[in-house]
Write an enzyme that holds these catalytic residues in place. Sequence first.
Site, PDB file in Angstrom:
ATOM      1  N   MET A 100      -5.542  -2.531   2.214  1.00 42.59           N
ATOM      2  CA  MET A 100      -6.736  -2.938   2.949  1.00 42.59           C
ATOM      3  C   MET A 100      -6.313  -3.739   4.179  1.00 42.59           C
ATOM      4  O   MET A 100      -6.407  -4.957   4.232  1.00 42.59           O
ATOM      5  CB  MET A 100      -7.658  -3.741   2.040  1.00 42.59           C
ATOM      6  CG  MET A 100      -8.284  -2.859   0.961  1.00 42.59           C
ATOM      7  SD  MET A 100      -9.128  -3.720  -0.361  1.00 42.59           S
ATOM      8  CE  MET A 100     -10.077  -4.930   0.467  1.00 42.59           C
ATOM      9  N   ALA A 101      -5.817  -2.990   5.171  1.00 38.68           N
ATOM     10  CA  ALA A 101      -5.347  -3.624   6.397  1.00 38.68           C
ATOM     11  C   ALA A 101      -6.471  -4.406   7.056  1.00 38.68           C
ATOM     12  O   ALA A 101      -7.610  -3.947   7.140  1.00 38.68           O
ATOM     13  CB  ALA A 101      -4.809  -2.568   7.359  1.00 38.68           C
ATOM     14  N   GLN A 124       3.546  -4.141   0.704  1.00 35.80           N
ATOM     15  CA  GLN A 124       3.305  -2.696   0.748  1.00 35.80           C
ATOM     16  C   GLN A 124       3.858  -2.131   2.049  1.00 35.80           C
ATOM     17  O   GLN A 124       3.584  -2.658   3.137  1.00 35.80           O
ATOM     18  CB  GLN A 124       1.808  -2.410   0.652  1.00 35.80           C
ATOM     19  CG  GLN A 124       1.490  -0.932   0.571  1.00 35.80           C
ATOM     20  CD  GLN A 124       0.001  -0.683   0.417  1.00 35.80           C
ATOM     21  OE1 GLN A 124      -0.691  -0.472   1.380  1.00 35.80           O
ATOM     22  NE2 GLN A 124      -0.480  -0.727  -0.826  1.00 35.80           N
ATOM     23  N   CYS A 184      -3.449   5.681   1.531  1.00 38.15           N
ATOM     24  CA  CYS A 184      -4.381   5.402   2.622  1.00 38.15           C
ATOM     25  C   CYS A 184      -4.877   6.708   3.235  1.00 38.15           C
ATOM     26  O   CYS A 184      -4.070   7.555   3.652  1.00 38.15           O
ATOM     27  CB  CYS A 184      -3.707   4.546   3.690  1.00 38.15           C
ATOM     28  SG  CYS A 184      -4.829   4.110   5.043  1.00 38.15           S
ATOM     29  N   LYS A 211       1.474   3.460  -4.740  1.00 35.81           N
ATOM     30  CA  LYS A 211       0.013   3.624  -4.679  1.00 35.81           C
ATOM     31  C   LYS A 211      -0.256   5.000  -4.084  1.00 35.81           C
ATOM     32  O   LYS A 211       0.255   5.330  -3.014  1.00 35.81           O
ATOM     33  CB  LYS A 211      -0.601   2.523  -3.807  1.00 35.81           C
ATOM     34  CG  LYS A 211      -2.097   2.699  -3.492  1.00 35.81           C
ATOM     35  CD  LYS A 211      -2.959   2.339  -4.676  1.00 35.81           C
ATOM     36  CE  LYS A 211      -4.442   2.604  -4.393  1.00 35.81           C
ATOM     37  NZ  LYS A 211      -5.004   1.747  -3.344  1.00 35.81           N
ATOM     38  N   HIS A 240      -5.679   5.842  -7.084  1.00 31.88           N
ATOM     39  CA  HIS A 240      -7.082   5.817  -6.660  1.00 31.88           C
ATOM     40  C   HIS A 240      -7.709   7.156  -7.022  1.00 31.88           C
ATOM     41  O   HIS A 240      -7.156   8.209  -6.711  1.00 31.88           O
ATOM     42  CB  HIS A 240      -7.177   5.581  -5.147  1.00 31.88           C
ATOM     43  CG  HIS A 240      -8.580   5.451  -4.649  1.00 31.88           C
ATOM     44  ND1 HIS A 240      -9.184   4.223  -4.462  1.00 31.88           N
ATOM     45  CD2 HIS A 240      -9.506   6.373  -4.318  1.00 31.88           C
ATOM     46  CE1 HIS A 240     -10.420   4.414  -4.027  1.00 31.88           C
ATOM     47  NE2 HIS A 240     -10.634   5.712  -3.924  1.00 31.88           N
ATOM     48  N   GLY A 266     -10.600   2.418  -7.890  1.00 33.03           N
ATOM     49  CA  GLY A 266     -11.688   3.205  -7.319  1.00 33.03           C
ATOM     50  C   GLY A 266     -13.030   2.899  -7.946  1.00 33.03           C
ATOM     51  O   GLY A 266     -13.236   3.116  -9.144  1.00 33.03           O
ATOM     52  N   ASP A 267     -13.951   2.339  -7.140  1.00 33.67           N
ATOM     53  CA  ASP A 267     -15.345   2.110  -7.546  1.00 33.67           C
ATOM     54  C   ASP A 267     -15.499   1.131  -8.709  1.00 33.67           C
ATOM     55  O   ASP A 267     -16.481   1.214  -9.461  1.00 33.67           O
ATOM     56  CB  ASP A 267     -16.041   3.432  -7.918  1.00 33.67           C
ATOM     57  CG  ASP A 267     -16.239   4.344  -6.728  1.00 33.67           C
ATOM     58  OD1 ASP A 267     -15.971   3.911  -5.593  1.00 33.67           O
ATOM     59  OD2 ASP A 267     -16.658   5.504  -6.922  1.00 33.67           O
ATOM     60  N   ARG A 292     -12.433  -2.989  -2.361  1.00 33.75           N
ATOM     61  CA  ARG A 292     -13.600  -3.351  -1.551  1.00 33.75           C
ATOM     62  C   ARG A 292     -14.574  -4.275  -2.269  1.00 33.75           C
ATOM     63  O   ARG A 292     -15.259  -5.072  -1.628  1.00 33.75           O
ATOM     64  CB  ARG A 292     -14.317  -2.075  -1.102  1.00 33.75           C
ATOM     65  CG  ARG A 292     -13.545  -1.274  -0.060  1.00 33.75           C
ATOM     66  CD  ARG A 292     -14.181   0.090   0.182  1.00 33.75           C
ATOM     67  NE  ARG A 292     -14.053   0.949  -0.986  1.00 33.75           N
ATOM     68  CZ  ARG A 292     -14.797   2.035  -1.194  1.00 33.75           C
ATOM     69  NH1 ARG A 292     -15.733   2.370  -0.329  1.00 33.75           N
ATOM     70  NH2 ARG A 292     -14.606   2.787  -2.276  1.00 33.75           N
TER      71      ARG A 292
END
Length: 322
Positions: A1-2, A54, A84, A123, A153, A185-186, A209
């Site tokens: 998450m840059a 990472q 990504c 990842k 993910h 994921g989610d 997120r």
Amino acid sequence: MAGVTDRPFRQLCKELGAGYAVSEMAASNPRLWASEKSSRRIDHAGEMEPKAVQIAGADPQELADCAKFNVDKGAQIIDINMGCPVKKVCNKWCGSALLPHEDLVERIVNAVVQAVDVPVTLKFRTGWDRQNKNALRIARIAERAGIQMLTLHGRTRADGYTGDAEYDTIAAVKASVAIPVVANGDITTPEKARHVLDKTGADAIMIGRAAQGRPWIFREIDHFLRTGQHLPAPMVAEVRHLMDEHLRAHYAFYGESLGVRTARKHIGWYVRDLEGGEEFRQRMNRLESTGEQLLAVNQFFESQLKYGERLQYRLAEEKLAA
């Protein structure tokens, strides 16, 4: 998450229950290592251990050299990004763009594992589109090379962040390898965390997120998994204090001018589901100094006390009307 998981945010998440946090992507191109942005991304000064960096790239030797460089700078774990889906990353044949090229994936993981004496993790995503899923093959390649943990993910490269994550592939990967597998994921609630662990058999879960603006989600999930009970919403006074600490650390890390600008997204995430949050975000985005921004945030959270001592997400307007 840059642009999100910088050192101040990682530290906050760890303090609030995250057992592990990985840095933003560090470019493998050696010409970028000394840049201000890259130096900041791999800055772990004072951070709680373990310190994980990472790395992203497409050249096996560059990635190996990048791994060594970061270990020499204090990295205790190296994580290779093959997940990504962002165009500017994939256009350079990095991130999830590597997944169709299994021979290159094999050369990369072998080169990095052999280059350093710290654990190397991977990842990745389930494949490059729904018709071309190769997560099982990638997982076996990684395990043979000596990768010590996989984070998967539950979407393909083509999915981006749209649609629902699927967990059957994660379950299949977990069943096919002997190394730890982390599901991603989610995962947005304690109940979803429990569901994903049960569905996949994964050894752990990774939150992305859902932690934006809600870093206490880690302690909420941990508590639920241990007890089956929900923690109450955080106290307004606590969140006000956390925000104050987060912003001060953020300003110290980035400096005045950049600190104000880069803090705006974090503040927006914190307030987005609170009464008056959108109006406050628009007003806050026009502030140009750290002092003004910090004062405005403190005043906003002080105003939330009229709805109760605990945060009232999406309920503030109805409670006030009642």
